[in-house]
Scaffold this active site. Structure first.
Site, mmCIF file in Angstrom:
data_model
loop_
_atom_site.group_PDB
_atom_site.id
_atom_site.type_symbol
_atom_site.label_atom_id
_atom_site.label_comp_id
_atom_site.label_asym_id
_atom_site.label_seq_id
_atom_site.Cartn_x
_atom_site.Cartn_y
_atom_site.Cartn_z
ATOM 1 N N GLU A 91 0.881 -1.176 0.000
ATOM 2 C CA GLU A 91 0.000 0.000 0.000
ATOM 3 C C GLU A 91 0.911 1.216 0.000
ATOM 4 O O GLU A 91 1.457 1.584 1.036
ATOM 5 C CB GLU A 91 -0.875 0.006 1.265
ATOM 6 C CG GLU A 91 -1.809 -1.181 1.394
ATOM 7 C CD GLU A 91 -3.069 -1.024 0.566
ATOM 8 O OE1 GLU A 91 -3.147 -0.110 -0.280
ATOM 9 O OE2 GLU A 91 -3.985 -1.840 0.760
ATOM 10 N N CYS B 269 -2.956 8.408 2.947
ATOM 11 C CA CYS B 269 -2.601 7.923 1.609
ATOM 12 C C CYS B 269 -3.675 8.280 0.599
ATOM 13 O O CYS B 269 -3.372 8.732 -0.497
ATOM 14 C CB CYS B 269 -2.369 6.429 1.663
ATOM 15 S SG CYS B 269 -3.641 5.563 2.553
HETATM 16 P P1 NAD Z 1 8.475 5.169 4.499
HETATM 17 O O1 NAD Z 1 8.476 4.302 3.304
HETATM 18 O O2 NAD Z 1 9.565 6.124 4.679
HETATM 19 O O3 NAD Z 1 8.455 4.291 5.816
HETATM 20 C C1 NAD Z 1 7.484 3.307 6.047
HETATM 21 C C2 NAD Z 1 8.058 2.219 6.921
HETATM 22 O O4 NAD Z 1 9.060 1.505 6.206
HETATM 23 C C3 NAD Z 1 8.722 2.711 8.203
HETATM 24 O O5 NAD Z 1 8.361 1.836 9.249
HETATM 25 C C4 NAD Z 1 10.204 2.593 7.879
HETATM 26 O O6 NAD Z 1 11.027 2.430 9.003
HETATM 27 C C5 NAD Z 1 10.217 1.353 7.022
HETATM 28 N N1 NAD Z 1 11.389 1.195 6.147
HETATM 29 C C6 NAD Z 1 12.178 2.163 5.613
HETATM 30 N N2 NAD Z 1 13.139 1.594 4.831
HETATM 31 C C7 NAD Z 1 12.946 0.255 4.874
HETATM 32 C C8 NAD Z 1 13.597 -0.865 4.265
HETATM 33 N N3 NAD Z 1 14.634 -0.717 3.448
HETATM 34 N N4 NAD Z 1 13.119 -2.098 4.513
HETATM 35 C C9 NAD Z 1 12.039 -2.274 5.315
HETATM 36 N N5 NAD Z 1 11.393 -1.258 5.934
HETATM 37 C C10 NAD Z 1 11.831 -0.007 5.711
HETATM 38 O O7 NAD Z 1 7.059 5.900 4.468
HETATM 39 P P2 NAD Z 1 6.462 6.933 5.522
HETATM 40 O O8 NAD Z 1 7.172 8.221 5.310
HETATM 41 O O9 NAD Z 1 6.410 6.351 6.879
HETATM 42 O O10 NAD Z 1 4.946 7.042 5.038
HETATM 43 C C11 NAD Z 1 4.515 8.014 4.140
HETATM 44 C C12 NAD Z 1 4.194 7.381 2.797
HETATM 45 O O11 NAD Z 1 3.366 6.232 2.942
HETATM 46 C C13 NAD Z 1 3.409 8.305 1.899
HETATM 47 O O12 NAD Z 1 3.965 8.270 0.607
HETATM 48 C C14 NAD Z 1 2.001 7.735 1.880
HETATM 49 O O13 NAD Z 1 1.250 8.029 0.759
HETATM 50 C C15 NAD Z 1 2.244 6.288 2.075
HETATM 51 N N6 NAD Z 1 1.097 5.674 2.727
HETATM 52 C C16 NAD Z 1 0.328 4.819 2.006
HETATM 53 C C17 NAD Z 1 -0.787 4.250 2.558
HETATM 54 C C18 NAD Z 1 -1.653 3.289 1.786
HETATM 55 O O14 NAD Z 1 -2.465 2.616 2.353
HETATM 56 N N7 NAD Z 1 -1.490 3.195 0.492
HETATM 57 C C19 NAD Z 1 -1.109 4.524 3.883
HETATM 58 C C20 NAD Z 1 -0.306 5.386 4.593
HETATM 59 C C21 NAD Z 1 0.804 5.946 4.013
#
Ligand code: NAD
Length: 477
Positions: A250, A284
């Protein structure tokens, strides 16, 4: 010394030598320390989940359902405590529950309860794919085993529940890593629900992306559920591809909302407003680009401006606040940079557009006109309290605009004629197209993105199927 909040691994509370501080985005104050899990601890959490999984999956369905209803009960009983964590750590105001209330932290906890009760009540009965006098082919749904869940910071408890609950309902066990920006609330949620679940069924690890990477690359993981940004989603997809395991991704969106010429700006303004600004736009499936027909452009901008200027913003712990801070500096800087780029492109700032100054990452609700496709604020996901409102004269052009980006989570069409709106909706490339509402997810209705917004769905029966694999049992007669 601040208090350290602990992980739950195999029913035990576990710390780590290294920790970091979780900060209140409204004040900048430290809320407590969070362990940085070691790779060894991640392996132990996955091993605990693996060890617990066969017995959990073997439980009679009724027993698993009953335990999950207990989970819903403990969430309800602890909602006041967890609500405060959501507000203090994530920033959204306390708000209320109900159609006339501000959708804040109380709403998030209510959502956690409902998104637990609904999957708990769903079943995946055996389906007969084919039957005649020679054969009978049945589809049985089997849990994958261990689900690794990686969560973001915008709805930290609700998204954790979306990942955990369907997974365990279907007989999987889970290891979840919350976002480093909002860890404590999730660690506390899992500690609390684990009191009514067998040990090892739900486990946590915490830390930055590196810890997430340990988790998704662990050989004991059978399925990954990830909610977060596109670039991280791509890394996770690579890790999953190496081990040939499935993912639900997602990712971000850049949802277009299209106001058709016959839409009523005044009547629809409140729905549009919340569609764009729920959780300060940090959702999102928020409306992130609003395309309005030229015949109703001015009254639409005016109606939204009146609402935006009327919403009190401040520390979400103060009752009566409608808007809180942006959750973290990275996101705050992104919003500032996108609004600056709009100003440089000659846009008109209808309201907001100037940072308030600290403490806290407060940024006013901002409406921007005079932009076009290709400008950064239109093309890049702002994930914050800023909405570009773009004028169009031809509906075909508005549909082409909606479809031109590599994002396809949600979209919406607004009209007084539902059939007209439905015809437009069918031409939009998005996992969900709402008509006369935006972002109105429901626990029975599948939700997920296409294109750069990811793949797979959550919620409802389809969401439950996505945490299982199909096994065909084919019988010769
Ligand atoms: P992010 O991708 O920076 O982080 C998300 C998670 O991934 C965090 O827990 C982070 O520690 C982890 N992470 C980072 N690098 C990783 C790796 N290499 N391997 C495994 N895990 C890793 O995103 P964010 O800044 O927390 O969230 C914002 C983004 O998420 C926005 O773009 C938003 O649109 C999206 N989002 C989507 C939905 C949906 O349902 N589609 C819902 C909420 C947020």
């Amino acid at each position: 010394m601040t208090k350290t909040y602990l992980n739950t691994i195999n029913g035990q509370l576990v710390g780590s030598d290294k920790t970091f501080e979780s900060l209140n985005p409204a004040t900048g104050e430290s809320l407590g320390s969070v362990p940085i899990s070691t790779q060894q601890q991640v392996s132990e959490a996955v091993a605990a989940a693996r060890a617990a999984q066969p017995a959990w999956a073997a439980k009679p369905d009724a027993e698993r359902k009953a335990l999950m209803m207990k989970v819903a009960e403990v969430i309800k009983a602890n909602a006041p405590y967890l609500t405060e964590w959501v507000t203090r750590e994530q920033g959204k105001p306390l708000g209320g529950v109900g159609p006339d209330q501000v959708p804040g932290a109380r709403f998030e906890l209510w959502g956690c309860e409902v998104w637990t009760q609904v999957p708990a009540s769903l079943d995946l009965p055996v389906e007969v794919a084919f039957e005649d006098e020679t054969r009978r082919d049945e589809i049985h749904r089997k849990p994958y085993g261990v689900v690794a869940a990686i969560a973001p910071w915008n709805w930290p408890l609700l998204i954790a529940i979306w990942q955990i609950i369907p997974s365990i309902r279907a007989g999987n066990t889970v290891v979840i890593k919350p976002s480093e920006y909002t860890s404590i609330g999730t660690l506390e949620l899992v500690r609390i629900i684990s009191e009514v679940l067998p040990k090892g069924v739900v486990n946590t690890v915490s830390g930055t992306g590196e810890v997430g990477s340990f988790l998704v690359n662990d050989p004991g993981v059978d399925k990954i559920m990830f909610t977060g940004s596109g670039p991280t989603g791509a890394k996770i997809a690579e890790a999953a591809a190496r081990r040939m395991i499935p993912t639900t991704l997602e990712l971000g969106g850049n949802d277009a909302a299209i106001m058709l010429p016959d839409a009523d700006p005044k009547a629809m303004a409140m729905g549009l407003f919340w569609g764009a600004f729920i959780n300060m736009g940090q959702t999102c499936a928020c409306a992130k680009r609003l395309y309005v027909h030229e015949s109703i452009y001015e009254p639409t901008v005016q109606a939204l401006k009146e609402l935006a200027q009327a919403m009190p913003m401040g520390n979400g712990m103060d009752e009566g606040m409608v808007m809180g801070p942006i959750q973290n500096k990275m996101q705050y800087d992104k919003v500032v940079s996108l609004v600056d780029s709009a100003k440089k492109a000659g846009a008109t700032i209808v309201c907001g557009g100037e940072a308030k100054g600290g403490p806290g990452y407060f940024y006013p609700l901002t409406l921007v006109t005079g932009l076009k496709d290709g400008d950064r604020l239109v093309d890049e996901e702002q994930f914050g309290p800023v909405l570009p409102i773009i004028k169009y004269s031809n509906v075909d052009d508005a549909i082409a605009s909606a479809n031109r980006l590599d994002a396809g989570l949600g979209a919406s069409v607004w009209s007084s004629d539902v059939e007209k709106a439905r015809a437009v909706a069918g031409r939009i490339q998005a996992g969900t197209v709402w008509i006369n509402q935006h972002g109105m997810i429901h626990p029975m209705v599948p939700f997920g993105g296409i294109k750069g917004s990811g793949h797979g769905v959550e919620f409802g029966v389809e969401g439950l199927k996505s945490v299982t694999r199909a096994q065909v049992i084919s019988v010769k007669k």
